[in-house]
Design a protein around this motif. Structure first.
Motif, PDB file in Angstrom:
ATOM      1  N   LEU A 292       0.848  -1.232  -0.051  1.00 43.97           N
ATOM      2  CA  LEU A 292      -0.054  -0.031   0.069  1.00 43.97           C
ATOM      3  C   LEU A 292       0.827   1.292  -0.006  1.00 43.97           C
ATOM      4  CD1 LEU A 292      -2.663   0.753  -0.254  1.00 43.97           C
ATOM      5  CD2 LEU A 292      -2.992   0.784   2.183  1.00 43.97           C
ATOM      6  N   PRO A 293       1.828   1.316   0.940  1.00 45.40           N
ATOM      7  CA  PRO A 293       2.542   2.584   0.935  1.00 45.40           C
ATOM      8  C   PRO A 293       3.348   2.902  -0.631  1.00 45.40           C
ATOM      9  CG  PRO A 293       2.816   1.515   2.939  1.00 45.40           C
ATOM     10  CD  PRO A 293       2.271   0.482   2.105  1.00 45.40           C
TER      11      PRO A 293
ATOM     12  N   LEU B 241       0.978   3.936  -3.189  1.00 45.74           N
ATOM     13  CA  LEU B 241       0.400   5.291  -2.652  1.00 45.74           C
ATOM     14  C   LEU B 241       1.325   6.322  -3.269  1.00 45.74           C
ATOM     15  CD1 LEU B 241      -1.446   5.239   0.662  1.00 45.74           C
ATOM     16  CD2 LEU B 241      -2.367   5.734  -1.744  1.00 45.74           C
ATOM     17  N   PHE B 242       2.736   6.087  -2.882  1.00 46.50           N
ATOM     18  CA  PHE B 242       3.673   7.211  -3.427  1.00 46.50           C
ATOM     19  C   PHE B 242       3.884   7.232  -4.875  1.00 46.50           C
ATOM     20  CE2 PHE B 242       4.930   7.308   1.136  1.00 46.50           C
ATOM     21  CZ  PHE B 242       4.977   8.579   1.386  1.00 46.50           C
TER      22      PHE B 242
ATOM     23  N   TRP C   5       0.920   8.711  -6.557  1.00 49.67           N
ATOM     24  CA  TRP C   5       0.977   9.970  -6.376  1.00 49.67           C
ATOM     25  C   TRP C   5       2.111  10.868  -7.111  1.00 49.67           C
ATOM     26  CZ3 TRP C   5       2.206  11.836  -0.592  1.00 49.67           C
ATOM     27  CH2 TRP C   5       1.917  13.291  -0.600  1.00 49.67           C
TER      28      TRP C   5
END
Lengths: 67, 909
Positions: A42-43, A46-47, A50
């Protein structure tokens, strides 16, 4: 910021919709449920998405590169 | 080494640097060389969004709730992406109406309402003061951590007297800073250039500090992210942390938080200040729309590694990981840098927020009260300006003290993030009035007012009250059993909605009521004319016509207006309004009516200083007649729409005209070409006619003047004259033929006939000529009879012409000509070849042009051409008229040119 290209507004709106799809649950749940190695995907996801969105926005907004 | 003296000198040294930068920024602005007129500085100033709450609290939130901290930054990313649609509109409206704060903005949208402005200012004050307290608390706590490590920060925190609290002194220094750089001009809509420059610098400092600690933790403490994540993988509790299940409220909570951050980014007073009021140039938004999200991404890049590292090493309170991790490694310099970074994050927020709040307090709360008091109106000239500045300065000190008191009294019971998010939901209550008002003309003042009040009350009930209960000020049973034991009224689970996280829960109910009342009441109330006007001006702000058309303002005299301005803003400001055009202004004719332009500038000047609602009241006190009413605005907009439509049609027409013009141009070119050809033709015909005529005339003159010419010579002369006359009449016949053929008036006698027989006949007719020229003629007639339909005389003319040409152009030494007649695919082909030099590919069509061989013959060889040059054009015209074709190609047997006549085979004869 005066859009020289008539498709500029449409492109921007579609980009915002893309960002919403990337940042919101249905897709998020899929990423969240991937088999994990350490802290989950997930992290990282997301990055990366983004950064992708920021890059696309820059490409769309900067007058020198606007097609 | 971490002595209090060192830290204090670092802190005040840093604050001193801010003073220098701000002073430099203001100096440059006075010289007209603004340093903040740059999209990068603008983007950095927006980064005041990242407060101490980001700097310390993000790690704390990540350590507790996993990736949910990112939502606080993804929301603004979306808002910035939408900036061409939302923020650009706000910037343009604020610049045009000289609006100074979000309270001013909302009040202006709903008919310059005094009440609504005051309400927004009041709500801002209540929701934001805790947020300021949070920043002061962050300074205190981080300072204590720095001093006490490795002991717990709490051990001395509560044993000190308040005058020992560093955050009080920081708050006082900040008050001085803000008063110096935030209240230089009375006109709050004028930019605080020095302040913005300082804020941009602070944004850089906090980014560098955070990246430094992140790099230290990942690459020095853990030898790279791989090593860190490998360690995390061995701790099951930690490896679960970064998954969606750690997020409060799960998927719903995720979306709720994203929406909350999006709305709060647009409505927080400090964000409105930097985004809209301090915006120098609308164009800067383009760069900021991606640069600011990039800043957010960078400052969040190391949050997860730091949180995981802190949890792995058990470094104490997660909110302080950024400090305790480098401290635990025994470093001295880095913790100080981190502390300065946190200080810059906190002070940046406090500075901008306090300026925004003090403007709101002075313009929306105090000013309307002052205007009501009779004493003020009798005040001396310009006195109000000084009074208002004083009010703003007192407000700054009071707001900071209020923040400090909040921090000192009840701040300890909340963690950092909690206060921040409570403020977010409070500020988000402005969003419906702001955003719906930007796009829906029908939203009215009453709707906005009641929506705002109701949303605010629900916010208070679902977030503020439970906070008090948790602090022990209220019975904790309120949270579990509800008030008076009514379960469905429990603040964190209204109507039994329990699964949601408390912020999404509060946002849902407050927004539902807020939007519902705004829309519902708007649908059933009638806006005042001023409201309608303002609504139209706001919703149509990006309309191209609104920027150019001066709005009508009613009537007043210059003298009355001047008096008003002098009384409330002082001489200088009044002169600025009046002397935009004429320097060294002197009000010589105060009885003359003021122009719309001057009235508008006067109202803008008043609005920039006192707020738009007060400005409207003051202007109305001297201006007679209603300002621009809604009908005229609407008709203006409609006119524009029509004009645009006309423009579009006009453009279409002009495109069409351009196209037609091009067609005309090419037609004209073609005509010129034809005209040139005609001239050439006439010249050639004249030339051709004159040659035989000249010789006839010459011989005739000789005969006439010399009677004694011998008979033989006389006979010869007469013969030449006869031949030349024949040639002349033949030429004239040919020209007439051609003219008739081209105009379609040539009578053709189309009958069935045998082309083979016709060829024989033609060969016979030309046999003597061929013999004279020594031409060896080969004839191959494969098809006999070759039935076609055509005019026998004319076809014979073609054949003779072709044979004649062939023998003329055949090789001089050994002239050979071939006639071949055959049938193929229902067509009869008659081909005549010679063994001459042949015809170049590109010249093959030219030989069919009139007098063409004349031209080429003259140009290339200089010899007298053989024949009139009309034979081939006539032949081709006849062939075409008979439905056939005549063309030239490479010879197949001999090496010269090959002329082919093709006619359809006639069936059923």
């Amino acid at each position: 910021m005066k859009p020289s290209n008539p498709r500029y507004r449409e492109r921007l709106l579609v980009l915002v919709i893309l960002a919403l799809i990337l940042f919101c649950p249905p897709l998020l749940l899929v990423i969240d449920r991937l088999p994990t190695l350490s802290i989950g995907w997930l992290p990282m996801y997301l990055f990366c998405s983004w950064a992708l969105i920021i890059g696309l926005t820059a490409w769309l907004m900067e007058p020198t590169t606007r097609r | 080494m971490r002595t209090d003296a060192l830290i204090l000198s670092a802190v005040f040294g840093y604050l001193g640097l801010l003073f220098l930068v701000a002073a430099w920024g203001d100096r440059r602005a006075e010289q007209g060389r603004s340093i903040i007129n740059s999209p990068t500085v603008y983007a950095l100033s927006i980064a005041v969004y990242c407060t101490a709450w980001t700097f310390y609290g993000s790690v704390g939130r990540a350590a507790q709730f996993g990736p949910s901290f990112l939502l606080i930054y993804l929301g603004p990313t979306l808002a910035m992406m939408l900036s061409p649609f939302i923020i650009r509109k706000m910037v343009r409206i604020a610049a045009r109406q000289r609006l100074t704060s979000i309270a001013d903005f909302i009040s202006a949208r709903y008919g310059k309402s005094v009440g609504l402005g005051a309400l927004v200012a009041l709500i801002s004050l209540i929701t934001i003061t805790p947020y300021i307290a949070l920043q002061l608390k962050a300074i205190t706590v981080s300072h204590a951590v720095l001093i006490n490590y490795p002991q717990s920060a709490d051990s001395i925190l509560y044993n000190e007297r308040f005058w020992m609290d560093r955050s009080l002194w920081v708050a006082l220094v900040l008050a001085v800073f803000i008063i110096l750089f935030g209240t230089r001009h009375l006109d709050a809509s004028e930019r605080h250039e020095g302040m913005v420059a300082a804020i941009a610098l602070e944004s850089l400092v906090k980014l560098v500090a955070f990246l430094a600690v992140g790099i230290f933790v990942v690459f020095i403490l853990f030898e790279g992210p791989g090593a860190l994540f490998a360690q995390v993988a061995q701790t099951p509790a930690l490896s679960q942390l970064m998954q969606l299940e750690s997020v409060p409220g799960g998927a719903t909570g995720w979306v709720g938080m994203l929406l909350l951050a999006f709305l709060a980014f647009l409505t927080l007073p400090r964000q409105f200040q930097v985004l809209v009021v301090e915006n120098v140039d609308e164009q800067h938004l383009a760069r900021a729309s991606w640069l600011f999200p990039l800043y957010l991404l960078l400052i969040n890049l190391f949050v997860i590694p730091i949180a995981l590292a802190g949890l792995l090493l058990d470094a104490g309170d997660p909110d302080s990981f950024v400090l305790t991790l480098p401290l635990s490694a025994g470093l001295e310099g880095l913790p100080l840098l981190v502390f300065i970074g946190g200080l810059s994050a906190a002070t940046g927020m406090v500075i901008v927020e306090t300026i925004a709040l003090s403007t709101m307090v002075s313009n929306q709360l105090i000013m309307p009260l002052l205007l009501r008091s009779k004493a003020l109106h009798a005040d001396s000239r310009g006195g109000l300006a000084r009074l208002l500045l004083r009010v703003r300065r007192v407000a700054i000190v009071l707001i900071l003290l209020l923040g400090y008191l909040y921090h000192a009294l009840i701040g300890d019971t909340y963690s950092l993030v909690t206060i921040g998010l409570v403020s977010f939901v409070g500020a988000a209550q402005f969003a419906p009035a702001l955003l719906i008002g930007l796009y829906w003309r029908g939203a009215t003042r009453l709707g906005a007012m009641y929506g705002l009040i109701a949303g605010f009350l629900i916010w208070g009930y679902t977030l503020l009250l439970p906070g008090f209960a948790q602090s022990g000020w209220l019975d904790a049973a309120l949270l579990t059993d509800g008030p008076w034991g009514v379960g469905w009224l429990t603040p964190y689970a209204l109507f039994g909605l329990e699964e949601w996280d408390i912020y999404s829960h509060s946002l849902l109910w407050s927004m539902l009521v807020n939007v519902g009342l705004l829309v519902g009441i708007s649908l059933f109330t009638r806006p005042t004319p001023l409201e309608q006007t303002q609504a139209a001006l706001f919703t149509e702000a990006l309309h191209p016509n609104l920027q150019t058309t001066p709005l009508q303002r009613g009537q007043t005299t210059q003298g009355a207006l001047y008096e008003l301005l002098v009384r409330y803003l002082g001489f200088k400001a009044a002169l600025r309004v009046f002397s935009k055009r004429t320097h060294n202004f002197e009000l010589t004719q105060p009885h003359l009516p003021a122009s719309d332009d001057v009235i508008m500038r006067a109202e803008q000047a008043l609005a920039g200083s006192l707020g738009n609602a007060s400005a409207r009241i003051l202007i109305n006190s001297v201006v007679r007649g209603e300002a621009l009413d809604i009908e005229s605005i609407l008709s203006m907009l409609d006119t524009t729409t029509q004009t645009l439509e006309y423009n579009r049609q006009l453009k279409q027409k002009s495109d069409e005209l351009a196209r037609i013009g091009q067609d005309l141009q090419s037609a004209n070119d073609r005509l010129r070409e034809l005209d040139r050809l005609k001239d050439e033709f006439v010249a050639m015909v004249s030339h051709e006619l004159r040659t035989p005529l000249t010789s006839i005339r010459a011989f005739a003159e000789i005969l006439a003047s010399h009677q004694d010419i011998p008979e033989s010579k006389r006979q010869h002369f007469l013969q030449v004259m006869v031949l030349e006359s024949q040639r002349l009449s033949r030429l004239i016949d040919e020209i007439l033929d051609l003219a008739r053929l081209e105009s379609g008036r040539m009578p053709l006698n189309a009958v069935p006939l045998d082309l083979a027989a016709l060829a024989d006949h033609s060969l016979e007719a030309i046999a003597r000529l061929q013999e004279e020229r020594n031409v060896s003629l080969t004839v191959a007639i494969d098809e006999r009879p070759a039935r076609v339909i055509g005019d026998p005389d004319r076809l014979e003319q073609i054949i003779i012409n072709l044979l004649d040409n062939a023998s003329k152009f055949a090789n001089q030494e050994d002239p050979r000509v071939l006639l071949h007649l055959f049938k193929q695919n229902q067509h009869i082909y008659l081909c005549i070849e010679d063994n001459g030099v042949g015809i170049e590919e590109k010249e093959r069509e030219q030989v069919f042009e009139k007098f063409n061989q004349l031209l080429s013959g003259d140009q290339t060889t200089g010899k007298r051409p053989k024949g009139s040059g009309l034979g081939l054009p006539i032949s081709r015209a006849i062939a075409t008229h008979l439905g056939g074709r005549l063309w030239v190609e490479n010879a197949q047997v001999l090496n010269g040119a090959r002329f082919v006549l093709r006619l359809s085979e006639a069936v059923n004869i």
